[in-house]
Design an enzyme around this catalytic site. Structure first.
Site, PDB file in Angstrom:
ATOM      1  N   ASP A  38       0.053  -6.716  -3.446  1.00  0.00           N
ATOM      2  CA  ASP A  38      -1.362  -6.376  -3.203  1.00  0.00           C
ATOM      3  C   ASP A  38      -1.841  -5.567  -4.400  1.00  0.00           C
ATOM      4  OD1 ASP A  38      -3.889  -5.731  -1.822  1.00  0.00           O
ATOM      5  OD2 ASP A  38      -2.827  -6.435  -0.056  1.00  0.00           O
ATOM      6  N   ARG A  88       0.853  -1.207   0.000  1.00  0.00           N
ATOM      7  CA  ARG A  88       0.000   0.000   0.000  1.00  0.00           C
ATOM      8  C   ARG A  88       0.870   1.230   0.000  1.00  0.00           C
ATOM      9  NH1 ARG A  88      -3.303  -3.755   2.381  1.00  0.00           N
ATOM     10  NH2 ARG A  88      -5.068  -4.112   0.986  1.00  0.00           N
ATOM     11  N   HIS A 113      -6.792  -9.498  -4.018  1.00  0.00           N
ATOM     12  CA  HIS A 113      -5.706  -8.532  -3.778  1.00  0.00           C
ATOM     13  C   HIS A 113      -4.634  -8.595  -4.869  1.00  0.00           C
ATOM     14  CE1 HIS A 113      -6.892  -6.992   0.199  1.00  0.00           C
ATOM     15  NE2 HIS A 113      -7.352  -8.203   0.437  1.00  0.00           N
ATOM     16  N   GLU A 117     -10.073 -11.990   1.705  1.00  0.00           N
ATOM     17  CA  GLU A 117     -10.922 -10.992   1.061  1.00  0.00           C
ATOM     18  C   GLU A 117     -10.973 -11.130  -0.461  1.00  0.00           C
ATOM     19  OE1 GLU A 117     -10.430  -7.376   4.259  1.00  0.00           O
ATOM     20  OE2 GLU A 117      -8.857  -7.597   2.763  1.00  0.00           O
TER      21      GLU A 117
HETATM   22  C1  ACM Z   1      -6.505  -9.074   6.251  1.00  0.00           C
HETATM   23  O1  ACM Z   1      -6.471  -8.242   7.170  1.00  0.00           O
HETATM   24  N1  ACM Z   1      -7.183  -8.794   5.122  1.00  0.00           N
HETATM   25  C2  ACM Z   1      -5.819 -10.327   6.333  1.00  0.00           C
END
Ligand code: ACM
Length: 644
Positions: free
Chosen positions: A201, A172, A275, A352
């Protein structure tokens, strides 16, 4: 003024010199297994001789560097037969209690001795010794007028868990090699031994893969934005993408060596199948979705919908499990990752992963038919099992976030439980290894005080909650819990000063939860030792959060009146006084002192609070609108009239 200061300083120095050290005067984090204070202290001679059973160790380097810089004394390595001040000794016969990382440390009139089975134990013994020395040992320049003494003490120490991790997200926001080295230097002081390096990511792919050069040519770069990450405007098509960076394979080798010298393993994470926008921006053919060739590395603009209890992707940021090109791609990635990192595990993410594009994909539908997969969780599980085979073919084991449990866990995978401890409990029940890393106790990206004053993030984790982290849930076989880990996601962390602010002091709390025996933990004593550590951090110019001194609010409906509010005020640190005002002026210790829940005077629209200790302000003043408290209590806002 100056003279008075010097007089006080000298008097304090003398007092320190004659003080009888007690367990209370010693401030070691994490708390050792056993510590027996003696009577008196050892004074460092002007020439300090270190005798060591290991050559070329970081333990010696750390000692030499600190002692030379701060004391100005001569520090030499003792030749055999020469009397030594500090002895670092490897046990000739293994002490089974100490294990690989434990140590015995004794300070007596004859000098300082650290004994351990392995060099790692000597290293941790040295970290403890540095904390026994006066705080000025943290200075990079000579400090005059310090009584360089170490209290007499006998310590036996070894860790509760073998996995004591900190995760750093460099995707990030990118952090340079030097910044990551500094992070490692800080974590080892508190006996962390694992850096989980979140290398990929949606916002950046940070590791050079020679067989796939576009991953870093394209995937490592986005457009610079500052402010509230996740709300930024999307970059224009011709906007320069020059913000970011990556580590070359030589950089990675250097980092692995640097970490290993400090007894830190590096766990690399390649976060898939979700991600993965940076990878898809580089290689759009890995997607199931048409138009992926137009996708770009995310720059903090909105591309996911987050809502209570779920999420969906606006842009498909997943690798496609039904796309056969994905697996040779991953084979290439993991071949190089496995060769670079000696640690036994590779983290494959799994968290996610939005399924809404998969739900619309013909390729996924066909895969489900062919493999008899009943739902999207089983599609992800199919993917994870293939990934496990690839990773294992490189001689490594897989660990992933707890979503990899859904749809069936790959046979040998370890689970990192982040959505609470449920996933960890379930994985352990199935006989899998677990690392506990729940948001509720160890998410360092969360705010550590009230949202009214902290840099905004969507959730809060206070220091005292972090300190109550217990990695082994009741009823779970403790041998399956490898340990725990605190995580720093960096969406809202743009620089190392703020990085430090977010990790300290909560990482002190987690360090103690992972190293010290459960029965040794004491919040009051931890606060005392944390405050002593703050003084050391001040000398090192390390930034830390002082949120533990601030007021915490609870806002409830007052049961005695339908539309009114009952406001509770508290502090994490015991023994602070809270002063408050409802009249918009800034409170001090002449204002009302908080004693019991408050009701709001008619027409007041602001509550201002501040904490004091021993008559001096210690926390920040928080200005809390009454409407905000009403909102938190589920009461209706009251219109605020304009100021006259
Ligand atoms: C996470 O915090 N998405 C692993």
């Amino acid at each position: 003024m100056r003279k008075t200061f010097l007089t006080i300083f000298t008097a304090c120095g003398l007092l320190a010199a004659f003080a009888q050290p007690t367990a209370n005067g010693i401030s070691i984090i994490p708390a050792p297994v056993s510590l027996t204070p003696g009577q008196g202290s050892f004074t460092l001679p002007k020439t300090i001789a270190i005798e060591s059973g290991v050559q070329q160790s970081q333990a010696i380097t750390d000692l030499q560097t600190h002692l030379t810089a701060a004391t100005g004394y001569k520090v030499v390595l003792a030749k055999s037969g020469m009397p030594a001040t500090i002895h670092l000794t490897l046990n000739k016969s293994v002490n089974t209690t100490l294990g690989d990382e434990g140590y015995d440390l004794s300070v007596a009139a004859t000098g300082i001795t650290i004994k351990a089975n392995k060099p790692a134990g000597l290293f941790y013994g040295v970290q403890t010794l540095l904390q026994l020395l006066p705080k000025e040992i943290e200075s990079r320049t000579v400090v005059k007028g310090v009584a360089w003494q170490v209290p007499f003490v006998t310590i036996r120490d070894y860790p509760r868990f073998g996995w004591r991790g900190l995760m750093l997200d460099v995707s990030r926001h990118f952090f340079t090699k030097q910044e990551v080295k500094d992070f490692i230097d800080e974590m080892v002081k508190y006996k962390y031994n694992l850096l989980h390096w979140h290398l990929t990511d949606d916002q950046g792919w940070r590791i050079e893969i020679k067989a796939l050069p576009k991953l870093t040519e394209v995937g490592a770069w986005n457009a610079k934005r500052e402010g509230r990450f996740g709300t930024f405007s999307a970059p224009a098509a011709d906007e320069p993408r020059n913000y970011g960076g990556f580590y070359t394979q030589d950089d990675i080798k250097e980092m692995v060596q640097y970490a290993a010298a400090r007894f830190v393993d590096i766990l690399p994470e390649v976060d898939i199948p979700g991600h993965s926008l940076a990878a898809i921006a580089a290689y759009p053919e890995l997607s199931c979705t048409e138009g992926a060739d137009k996708y770009r590395v995310n720059s903090g603009d909105k591309f996911m919908n987050w809502y209570p209890g779920g999420f969906s992707a606006i842009i498909d940021n997943t690798l496609c499990p039904a796309n056969e090109k994905v697996y040779p791609f991953l084979d290439k990635v993991f071949t190089e990752v496995a060769a670079l990192f000696p640690f036994g595990y590779i983290h494959v993410g799994g968290d996610e992963c939005a399924k809404n594009f998969w739900e619309k994909s013909d390729a996924i539908r066909q895969l489900m038919q062919k493999e008899n997969l009943k739902n999207m969780q089983e599609v992800q599980s199919y993917f994870e099992k293939r990934v496990e085979k690839i990773v294992e073919s490189k001689g490594k084991k897989v660990i992933g976030w707890d979503e990899i449990l859904e749809g069936g866990l790959a046979p040998n995978a370890a689970v990192m439980s982040w959505r609470g401890i449920k996933g960890g409990i379930e994985a352990a029940k199935q006989g899998h290894q677990v690392v506990m890393s729940p948001t509720t106790f160890v998410y360092l990206d969360y705010m550590q005080g009230d949202a009214i004053i902290e840099p905004p993030v969507y959730a809060t984790l206070r220091l005292n909650t972090a300190y109550s982290f217990e990695p082994v849930p009741d009823g779970v076989d403790p041998s399956l819990i490898k340990g725990g880990q605190a995580n720093l996601w960096t969406e809202q962390v743009y620089n190392t000063r703020h990085l430090q602010y977010m990790i300290w002091p909560r990482s002190l709390a987690v360090a103690e939860c992972l190293w010290s025996p459960k029965e040794k933990k004491s919040w009051t004593d931890f606060v005392r030792r944390t405050e002593a550590t703050f003084q050391r951090m001040d000398i090192q110019q390390i930034k830390y959060a002082r949120s533990l001194y601030d007021v915490a609010f609870t806002a409830k409906k007052d049961p005695s009146a339908s539309d009114s509010l009952s406001i509770g005020l508290s502090t994490e640190v015991p023994g602070l006084d809270i002063y408050y005002s409802f009249d918009n002026s800034n409170p001090d210790s002449f204002y009302p002192k908080y004693a019991h829940p408050l009701t709001v005077p008619k027409d007041a629209d602001m509550l201002k609070v501040i904490t004091y200790r021993d008559g001096r302000p210690i926390g920040r003043q928080l200005d809390m609108p009454i409407n905000e408290l009403k909102r938190r209590a589920g009461l209706k806002d009251k219109p605020v009239p304009p100021a006259e």
